[in-house]
Design a protein around this motif. Structure first.
Motif, PDB file in Angstrom:
ATOM      1  N   UNK A 382       0.834  -1.209   0.000  1.00 17.21           N
ATOM      2  CA  UNK A 382       0.000   0.000   0.000  1.00 17.21           C
ATOM      3  C   UNK A 382       0.864   1.252   0.000  1.00 17.21           C
ATOM      4  N   UNK A 383       1.977   1.202   0.703  1.00 17.11           N
ATOM      5  CA  UNK A 383       2.895   2.346   0.724  1.00 17.11           C
ATOM      6  C   UNK A 383       3.421   2.642  -0.672  1.00 17.11           C
ATOM      7  N   UNK A 384       3.825   1.606  -1.410  1.00 24.49           N
ATOM      8  CA  UNK A 384       4.348   1.818  -2.769  1.00 24.49           C
ATOM      9  C   UNK A 384       3.249   2.358  -3.691  1.00 24.49           C
ATOM     10  N   UNK A 388       3.200   5.960  -5.756  1.00 26.33           N
ATOM     11  CA  UNK A 388       2.964   6.049  -7.199  1.00 26.33           C
ATOM     12  C   UNK A 388       1.800   6.990  -7.502  1.00 26.33           C
ATOM     13  N   UNK A 389       0.720   6.892  -6.708  1.00 25.52           N
ATOM     14  CA  UNK A 389      -0.431   7.781  -6.893  1.00 25.52           C
ATOM     15  C   UNK A 389      -0.032   9.249  -6.722  1.00 25.52           C
ATOM     16  N   UNK A 390       0.886   9.488  -5.819  1.00 23.69           N
ATOM     17  CA  UNK A 390       1.308  10.866  -5.540  1.00 23.69           C
ATOM     18  C   UNK A 390       2.319  11.377  -6.561  1.00 23.69           C
ATOM     19  N   UNK A 391       2.743  10.521  -7.489  1.00 23.87           N
ATOM     20  CA  UNK A 391       3.687  10.955  -8.517  1.00 23.87           C
ATOM     21  C   UNK A 391       5.128  10.610  -8.230  1.00 23.87           C
ATOM     22  N   UNK A 392       5.359   9.641  -7.351  1.00 25.64           N
ATOM     23  CA  UNK A 392       6.726   9.235  -7.003  1.00 25.64           C
ATOM     24  C   UNK A 392       6.865   7.717  -7.149  1.00 25.64           C
ATOM     25  N   UNK A 393       6.668   7.183  -8.366  1.00 25.28           N
ATOM     26  CA  UNK A 393       6.733   5.723  -8.558  1.00 25.28           C
ATOM     27  C   UNK A 393       8.120   5.164  -8.279  1.00 25.28           C
ATOM     28  N   UNK A 394       9.135   5.998  -8.421  1.00 26.28           N
ATOM     29  CA  UNK A 394      10.512   5.554  -8.136  1.00 26.28           C
ATOM     30  C   UNK A 394      10.987   6.002  -6.757  1.00 26.28           C
ATOM     31  N   UNK A 395      10.056   6.526  -5.973  1.00 19.27           N
ATOM     32  CA  UNK A 395      10.418   6.965  -4.637  1.00 19.27           C
ATOM     33  C   UNK A 395      11.248   8.234  -4.649  1.00 19.27           C
ATOM     34  N   UNK A 396      11.951   8.483  -3.584  1.00 19.04           N
ATOM     35  CA  UNK A 396      12.820   9.658  -3.470  1.00 19.04           C
ATOM     36  C   UNK A 396      13.757   9.452  -2.285  1.00 19.04           C
ATOM     37  N   UNK A 397      14.790  10.251  -2.248  1.00 25.43           N
ATOM     38  CA  UNK A 397      15.742  10.192  -1.143  1.00 25.43           C
ATOM     39  C   UNK A 397      15.506  11.328  -0.165  1.00 25.43           C
ATOM     40  N   UNK A 398      15.761  11.068   1.124  1.00 23.94           N
ATOM     41  CA  UNK A 398      15.561  12.090   2.148  1.00 23.94           C
ATOM     42  C   UNK A 398      16.457  11.773   3.345  1.00 23.94           C
ATOM     43  N   UNK A 399      16.811  12.811   4.078  1.00 26.65           N
ATOM     44  CA  UNK A 399      17.613  12.644   5.286  1.00 26.65           C
ATOM     45  C   UNK A 399      16.712  12.687   6.511  1.00 26.65           C
ATOM     46  N   UNK A 400      16.850  11.699   7.387  1.00 30.07           N
ATOM     47  CA  UNK A 400      16.102  11.632   8.638  1.00 30.07           C
ATOM     48  C   UNK A 400      17.013  12.094   9.772  1.00 30.07           C
ATOM     49  N   UNK A 401      16.625  13.155  10.454  1.00 31.06           N
ATOM     50  CA  UNK A 401      17.399  13.671  11.587  1.00 31.06           C
ATOM     51  C   UNK A 401      16.958  13.003  12.878  1.00 31.06           C
ATOM     52  N   UNK A 402      17.955  12.655  13.684  1.00 29.50           N
ATOM     53  CA  UNK A 402      17.708  11.948  14.938  1.00 29.50           C
ATOM     54  C   UNK A 402      18.765  12.383  15.949  1.00 29.50           C
ATOM     55  N   UNK A 403      18.423  12.379  17.231  1.00 27.90           N
ATOM     56  CA  UNK A 403      19.397  12.702  18.264  1.00 27.90           C
ATOM     57  C   UNK A 403      20.290  11.485  18.493  1.00 27.90           C
ATOM     58  N   UNK A 404      21.562  11.730  18.825  1.00 30.39           N
ATOM     59  CA  UNK A 404      22.519  10.613  18.887  1.00 30.39           C
ATOM     60  C   UNK A 404      22.520   9.919  20.245  1.00 30.39           C
ATOM     61  N   UNK A 405      21.354   9.460  20.653  1.00 34.31           N
ATOM     62  CA  UNK A 405      21.187   8.627  21.847  1.00 34.31           C
ATOM     63  C   UNK A 405      20.832   7.229  21.361  1.00 34.31           C
ATOM     64  N   UNK A 406      21.427   6.200  21.968  1.00 33.22           N
ATOM     65  CA  UNK A 406      21.423   4.851  21.408  1.00 33.22           C
ATOM     66  C   UNK A 406      20.035   4.352  21.016  1.00 33.22           C
TER      67      UNK A 406
END
Length: 554
Positions: A382-384, A388-406
């Motif tokens: 369903x995610x894929x 595709x419906x939104x116009x991103x059939x090949x997906x996209x790249x993005x950076x996820x920011x997170x705090x450096x706690x284990x």
């Protein structure tokens, strides 16, 4: 990860640069003598010369960052700062509102509240607490550099009635105003003027002020020394107004020690160098429960962990797409929800120490709707399809920011892997707390993981996270700069509705609207585990904060 090269000496004093002084044994004895001298006569001294002083040593992966009580609005900051500072109201052991520096309050008109202040209260420097300090403190917390201003939206003026009475004027009725003053610390006006800290520290601007490393509150503990990312040393305030309360513990001194390494924190606990760990690693909780020398207390978290999306920029800052921002499309946000198997993350990464949720507020928050706890199901196909419906059939790249706690990094890594499998190629970027948290209030992240610990009233969460950003206190932590004018009107209507039943109904409408539009993605609520020596007795609140006034060492 941070590792200590030698055993921790949490009683050691610090010079202004934050370096430890002297031989370990000598400096420990000297510091302990200084702590007790500053704290005044102790219960253990009364018991005889052989009695051990009640020094509690607490370890956490997080540093409070600053001692300015209005400069920051983080859980890890509140844990320390609000041992030093009092507000007009506080909570009891059952987490219900109770008087603190205000002994009573009442509405004297549709848009005016009157607060009677506690007589005989002294700041740590001996100065009396008066209405002038209360007026100054609320106005300081309302200022543009304060991160507490979002809870005070609607206050138009604060005025002194007499030496121990203030009036708070509102732009519209507010039936739950006292709740919003819970974390509004009372500061000494003269002390702030003397040290040039009449305004709250600009934490996002990396401002260094006298209030960052010094404090002068009315709380049960005084600040002896603070070295960022190392240690904060607190000592008993003998003249604290609440000293005669029968609920109080016996602590004479407390050291909050920052130890980022999970293994090092637990090693310090099991060796006896630390008495209490506020964030034991999830994978070690069951083992710690079986250790006869360790006690583990558990509570359900009042807060929630989220993923946030940049929804303001036409082009994502940290993406391989040019000229587009996929997170503006609700279908993409829904795809993220379907891609992440939160149940598996809770089971494997958190070792069962959490509860997956689709709700934006916890059951302990007034207005919670149980039907919204249901998450969108894990469904990569369903995610894929949604991408595709939104116009991103090949997906996209993005950076996820997170705090450096284990544990936060581990959840982010697992989420990134799951997202990459459906075509959202996610690169994890971990940052230390002083670099990470400004990204929330400055909205500089494209995709970010964060947690929110709410008040028991829903409005502050709605206003802080979901209202359109404005510098007067709306959307202060709206990290994606989500904007929905219809929701803004509803959130403002929640604040001004005096009838609590109608107010709750408006909260429900707002929560359903947010649930449908998905401006943030709720993930899970943690089980809060504290691991401690069996000689430690504490009251554990669902906010993951500790009230040292009640803590006891046997």
């Amino acid at each position: 990860m941070t590792a200590h090269r030698r055993p921790i000496d949490p009683t050691a004093p610090m010079n202004p640069a934050g370096r430890w002084l002297g031989h370990p044994v000598q400096r420990g004895l000297a510091a302990l003598g200084l702590l007790l001298a500053l704290a005044g006569p102790t219960a253990t001294q009364a018991a005889g010369p052989s009695a051990a002083p009640a020094l509690l040593r607490i370890a956490s992966a997080f540093d409070p960052q600053t001692m300015d009580p209005h400069g920051l609005a983080l859980l890890y900051h509140s844990r320390v700062a609000y041992q030093l500072y009092d507000a007009l109201v506080n909570r009891d052991a059952a987490y219900q509102l109770e008087p603190a520096l205000a002994t009573s309050w009442q509405m004297t008109g549709p848009t005016r509240w009157r607060f009677k202040l506690r007589p005989g209260v002294k700041f740590h420097d001996g100065a009396p607490f008066t209405a002038d300090d209360a007026v100054f403190s609320i106005e300081r917390a309302r200022g543009p550099t304060s991160q507490r201003s979002f809870t005070l939206k609607g206050i138009t003026a604060v005025s002194k009635v007499d030496a121990l009475t203030i009036d708070v004027q509102l732009d519209a009725p507010d039936a739950v105003l006292p709740e919003k003053l819970l974390l509004i610390a009372m500061m000494n006006k003269a002390w702030c003027q003397q040290h040039g800290v009449e305004k709250a520290q600009d934490y996002n601007g990396k401002q260094e002020t006298y209030a960052v490393r010094h404090a002068n509150g009315t709380g049960p503990f005084k600040l002896l020394a603070y070295a960022p990312d190392v240690q904060a040393q607190l000592v008993r305030h003998a003249d604290w107004w609440g000293r005669a309360d029968a609920r109080n513990g016996n602590l004479q001194a407390v050291n909050f020690i920052t130890i980022k390494s999970d293994a090092t924190r637990l090693a310090a606990l099991t060796s006896g160098e630390i008495d209490l760990v506020l964030d034991p690693p999830f994978q070690d909780v069951e083992r710690l429960k079986r250790d006869p020398k360790i006690s583990v207390t558990t509570a359900t978290d009042l807060g929630t962990q989220y993923l946030g999306f940049d929804q303001a920029r036409d082009e994502l800052l940290h993406s391989d797409l040019k000229g587009r921002n996929p997170f503006k499309d609700r279908r993409v946000r829904q795809a993220v929800a379907h891609a992440i198997n939160v149940e598996l993350i809770v089971q494997k990464v958190l070792r069962g120490q959490g509860t997956p949720t689709g709700s934006f507020i916890a059951p302990l928050v007034d207005g919670h709707l149980p039907e919204l706890d249901r998450r969108l199901p894990h469904d990569p196909a369903r995610a894929r399809a949604l991408l595709a419906e939104a116009g991103y059939p090949n997906g996209f790249g993005v950076t996820l920011d997170c705090v450096n706690i284990a544990w936060r990094e581990a959840v982010c890594q697992a989420s990134a892997a799951m997202l990459s499998q459906v075509g959202i190629r996610t690169q994890l970027r971990s940052s230390p707390t002083n670099q990470f948290f400004p990204k929330l209030s400055q909205a500089t992240a494209s995709f970010v993981e964060f947690g929110w610990t709410p008040a028991t009233d829903a409005w502050s969460t709605l206003n802080g996270l979901f209202r359109s950003f404005d510098p007067t206190g709306g959307g202060t932590f709206n990290a994606g700069r989500y904007c929905n004018p219809q929701l803004d009107m509803l959130i403002d209507a929640v604040r001004t509705e005096p009838d609590l039943t109608k107010r709750r109904a408006r909260v429900g409408v707002a929560l359903r609207m947010i649930h449908d539009d998905l401006p943030l993605l709720p993930l899970y609520r943690r089980k809060l585990n504290w691991a401690m020596s069996t000689k430690v007795q504490v009251v554990q609140w669902p906010s993951d904060t500790i009230e040292l006034r009640w803590a006891r060492l046997r």
